[in-house]
Design an enzyme around this catalytic site. Structure first.
Site, PDB file in Angstrom:
ATOM      1  N   CYS A 288       0.883  -1.177   0.000  1.00 30.42           N
ATOM      2  CA  CYS A 288       0.000   0.000   0.000  1.00 30.42           C
ATOM      3  C   CYS A 288       0.914   1.218   0.000  1.00 30.42           C
ATOM      4  O   CYS A 288       1.037   1.924   0.996  1.00 30.42           O
ATOM      5  CB  CYS A 288      -0.909   0.009   1.221  1.00 30.42           C
ATOM      6  SG  CYS A 288      -2.205  -1.219   1.231  1.00 30.42           S
ATOM      7  N   ALA A 289       1.566   1.458  -1.125  1.00 34.24           N
ATOM      8  CA  ALA A 289       2.746   2.323  -1.145  1.00 34.24           C
ATOM      9  C   ALA A 289       2.449   3.819  -1.167  1.00 34.24           C
ATOM     10  O   ALA A 289       3.333   4.618  -0.854  1.00 34.24           O
ATOM     11  CB  ALA A 289       3.618   1.968  -2.342  1.00 34.24           C
ATOM     12  N   GLY A 292       4.174   7.337  -0.950  1.00 32.40           N
ATOM     13  CA  GLY A 292       5.518   6.972  -1.377  1.00 32.40           C
ATOM     14  C   GLY A 292       6.643   7.196  -0.397  1.00 32.40           C
ATOM     15  O   GLY A 292       7.788   6.834  -0.688  1.00 32.40           O
ATOM     16  N   GLY A 293       6.373   7.769   0.773  1.00 27.92           N
ATOM     17  CA  GLY A 293       7.448   8.051   1.713  1.00 27.92           C
ATOM     18  C   GLY A 293       8.150   6.806   2.211  1.00 27.92           C
ATOM     19  O   GLY A 293       9.386   6.705   2.176  1.00 27.92           O
ATOM     20  N   LYS A 294       7.371   5.818   2.687  1.00 25.94           N
ATOM     21  CA  LYS A 294       7.985   4.585   3.176  1.00 25.94           C
ATOM     22  C   LYS A 294       8.609   3.806   2.024  1.00 25.94           C
ATOM     23  O   LYS A 294       9.659   3.173   2.187  1.00 25.94           O
ATOM     24  CB  LYS A 294       6.947   3.731   3.904  1.00 25.94           C
ATOM     25  CG  LYS A 294       6.416   4.358   5.192  1.00 25.94           C
ATOM     26  CD  LYS A 294       5.468   3.409   5.898  1.00 25.94           C
ATOM     27  CE  LYS A 294       4.829   4.081   7.114  1.00 25.94           C
ATOM     28  NZ  LYS A 294       3.874   5.153   6.721  1.00 25.94           N
ATOM     29  N   GLU A 313       0.334   0.309  -5.498  1.00 28.80           N
ATOM     30  CA  GLU A 313      -0.658   1.245  -4.970  1.00 28.80           C
ATOM     31  C   GLU A 313      -1.918   1.161  -5.830  1.00 28.80           C
ATOM     32  O   GLU A 313      -1.844   1.201  -7.070  1.00 28.80           O
ATOM     33  CB  GLU A 313      -0.110   2.675  -4.978  1.00 28.80           C
ATOM     34  CG  GLU A 313      -1.130   3.766  -4.735  1.00 28.80           C
ATOM     35  CD  GLU A 313      -1.898   3.616  -3.432  1.00 28.80           C
ATOM     36  OE1 GLU A 313      -3.134   3.814  -3.439  1.00 28.80           O
ATOM     37  OE2 GLU A 313      -1.267   3.288  -2.404  1.00 28.80           O
ATOM     38  N   ASP A 339      -4.478  -3.564  -6.902  1.00 31.13           N
ATOM     39  CA  ASP A 339      -5.279  -3.715  -5.688  1.00 31.13           C
ATOM     40  C   ASP A 339      -4.640  -4.786  -4.811  1.00 31.13           C
ATOM     41  O   ASP A 339      -4.537  -5.954  -5.214  1.00 31.13           O
ATOM     42  CB  ASP A 339      -6.704  -4.116  -6.079  1.00 31.13           C
ATOM     43  CG  ASP A 339      -7.649  -4.196  -4.887  1.00 31.13           C
ATOM     44  OD1 ASP A 339      -7.169  -4.148  -3.732  1.00 31.13           O
ATOM     45  OD2 ASP A 339      -8.863  -4.315  -5.114  1.00 31.13           O
ATOM     46  N   CYS A 409      -1.409   4.186  10.732  1.00 30.21           N
ATOM     47  CA  CYS A 409      -1.261   5.456  11.445  1.00 30.21           C
ATOM     48  C   CYS A 409      -2.512   5.712  12.275  1.00 30.21           C
ATOM     49  O   CYS A 409      -3.228   6.698  12.093  1.00 30.21           O
ATOM     50  CB  CYS A 409      -1.021   6.598  10.473  1.00 30.21           C
ATOM     51  SG  CYS A 409      -0.511   8.122  11.324  1.00 30.21           S
TER      52      CYS A 409
END
Length: 476
Positions: A288-289, A292-294, A313, A339, A409
């Protein structure tokens, strides 16, 4: 004639335009009308105001405080405004309520003098609402100005002993259901809860990540200046900026060698990358990118080991953001729009998998203050099946002996440990079993990580977003 002179009538005066407060009002309207997020809407508005010469740094700081402060304290200000109007709050037009809330924040949440806060808000009302509504705004704000915030809280919040959740919700500007959920997640204790609620109302530091192999914290600190930058507290790749720092002005950020990323998010990626692994370590997946930070941090870490990252994603526009974040990464990687609940890859294809699932975002209320008022308890029911299926697919996607990181989060128990326990109880899939890995040793130096094996980070304890991480090893 009586000999008494007639006083001249007041000349018509055009309302003065205040670019700072007009911009703040427009940002609030965007959040309300378009369900936008302030942290996405406000920066381009500020950038445009600077480019046109309307704003300097002080103006931008005031506009930011007005927008974020008003959104953060919205529920409390609504309770106060409701005491000062002669109709139900739902009958007050939303643009009028936005002006009143902006005025309330200036009166109760800033050091702006009372007369200046009232007059500036009335002038704003004249510009954006018209003279008739400006008179209404003036009358309401003068009532609010009769007391300070503490005085108002004593009047609008119930006694703690009578209704502790509602009391804390109004005093600390959180919906009652969120207060109750956070209390459960913390395991009880009013002091810890009040510290957390207070931390949610603080503006977070801007934290950079130096993507390994492409930049270093030392380079970023030197570029910013030692007086304006500090090393991260926990992540070896983090740099904290002093208030007012401009990440976009740094060459490393513009070139994608560094980025803006909360330390909690960095720790999740680093812990997964460092989790003990049995066998090969060649293929990694961020399932679940977006945005894009991680993925960018994982990609840099993977490149140092000669591993390949697949960043997936579901939403094409977010997949494009992932591709932008990974651009220039030296190692092999691929970005796809797919998906995660119906993945196109074969089962058992990966050595490491990160599944940072969609959630209520209750762990990032410092950054998205409007989310606390926008979310509803029923949202949990919508996320629950998706979170479980994504974790189930992650366990199917990793090979036996490989590692899955489940992250979110949110500290809400229904989105964290309950999801992991339910999926493990259901054995992940027909032929999949997994075991917990103690994540705490993989966050060296970070205190107050609880009893494990999973980890919950907290704003008031760690200065990070309230990130949750569970690490699982597939055993069959």
């Amino acid at each position: 004639m009586s000999g008494q002179s007639r006083r001249p009538s007041k000349p018509y005066r055009r309302p003065r335009k205040d670019p700072v407060r007009i911009l703040a009002f427009e940002a609030l309207r965007a959040v309300d009308e378009r369900d936008a997020y302030a942290n996405l809407v406000l920066p381009p508005m500020l950038r445009k105001a600077r480019e046109t010469g309307d704003f300097d740094g002080r103006d931008a700081a005031l506009a930011t405080e007005l927008v974020y402060g008003t959104l953060r304290w919205q529920g409390t200000y609504d309770a106060i405004i409701a005491r000062c109007v002669d109709r139900p709050l739902r009958e007050v037009d939303p643009p009028v309520l936005d002006v009143l809330s902006l005025g309330a924040h200036q009166l109760l949440g800033t050091r702006i003098p009372t007369h200046a806060a009232v007059s500036a808000s009335v002038e704003l009302a004249r510009v954006v609402l018209g003279d008739g509504r400006a008179k209404f705004v003036n009358a309401v704000l003068r009532k609010i100005a009769a007391d300070d915030l503490n005085g108002w809280l004593e009047r609008v919040a119930p006694e703690y002993d009578d209704d502790p959740e509602e009391h804390l919700g109004i005093v600390h500007a959180h919906p009652r259901w969120v207060v109750s959920a956070l209390w459960d997640s913390l395991g009880g204790g009013r002091a810890g809860l009040e510290d957390l609620l207070a931390a949610d109302n603080e503006r977070p530091e801007v934290t950079l990540v130096a993507r390994p192999g492409r930049s270093t914290p030392e380079e970023l600190i030197e570029a910013v200046g030692e007086e304006s930058a500090l090393p991260g507290r926990w992540s070896p790749y983090a740099v904290r900026l002093a208030e007012g720092g401009e990440p976009g002005a740094l060459d490393a950020v513009r070139e994608g060698r560094a980025g803006v990323q909360d330390e909690g998010s960095q720790l999740v990626a680093v812990a997964l990358a460092n989790a003990p692994l049995e066998g090969a370590d060649r293929t990694w997946l961020d399932g679940c990118a977006g945005p894009g930070g991680k993925a960018a941090l994982l990609g840099a870490l993977a490149a140092q080991r000669g591993a390949r990252l697949l960043a997936s994603e579901k939403q094409p526009h977010r997949a494009r953001l992932v591709a932008r974040s990974l651009a220039g990464n030296p190692g092999p990687y691929e970005v796809i729009a797919a998906d995660g609940t119906r993945p196109p890859w074969r089962p058992g294809s990966f050595d490491r998998v990160l599944m940072d699932v969609p959630c209520t975002g209750l762990g990032a209320l410092r950054r998205r203050p409007e989310a606390r008022w926008r979310r509803r308890p029923e949202d949990l029911e919508g996320f629950a099946p998706l979170q479980r299926e994504l974790l189930r697919q992650a366990l199917l996607s990793v090979r036996v002996g490989g590692v899955v990181g489940y992250a979110t989060c949110s500290p809400h128990l229904a989105e964290t440990r309950a999801v992991v326990e339910d999926v493990l109880k259901a054995r992940g899939g027909a032929d999949v079993t997994a075991e917990w890995i103690d994540a705490r040793p993989l966050l060296p130096g970070v205190p107050a990580l609880g009893d494990g094996p999973d980890v919950q980070l907290w704003p008031h304890l760690h200065g990070t977003d309230a990130m949750y991480l569970a690490l699982l090893r597939r055993t069959a």
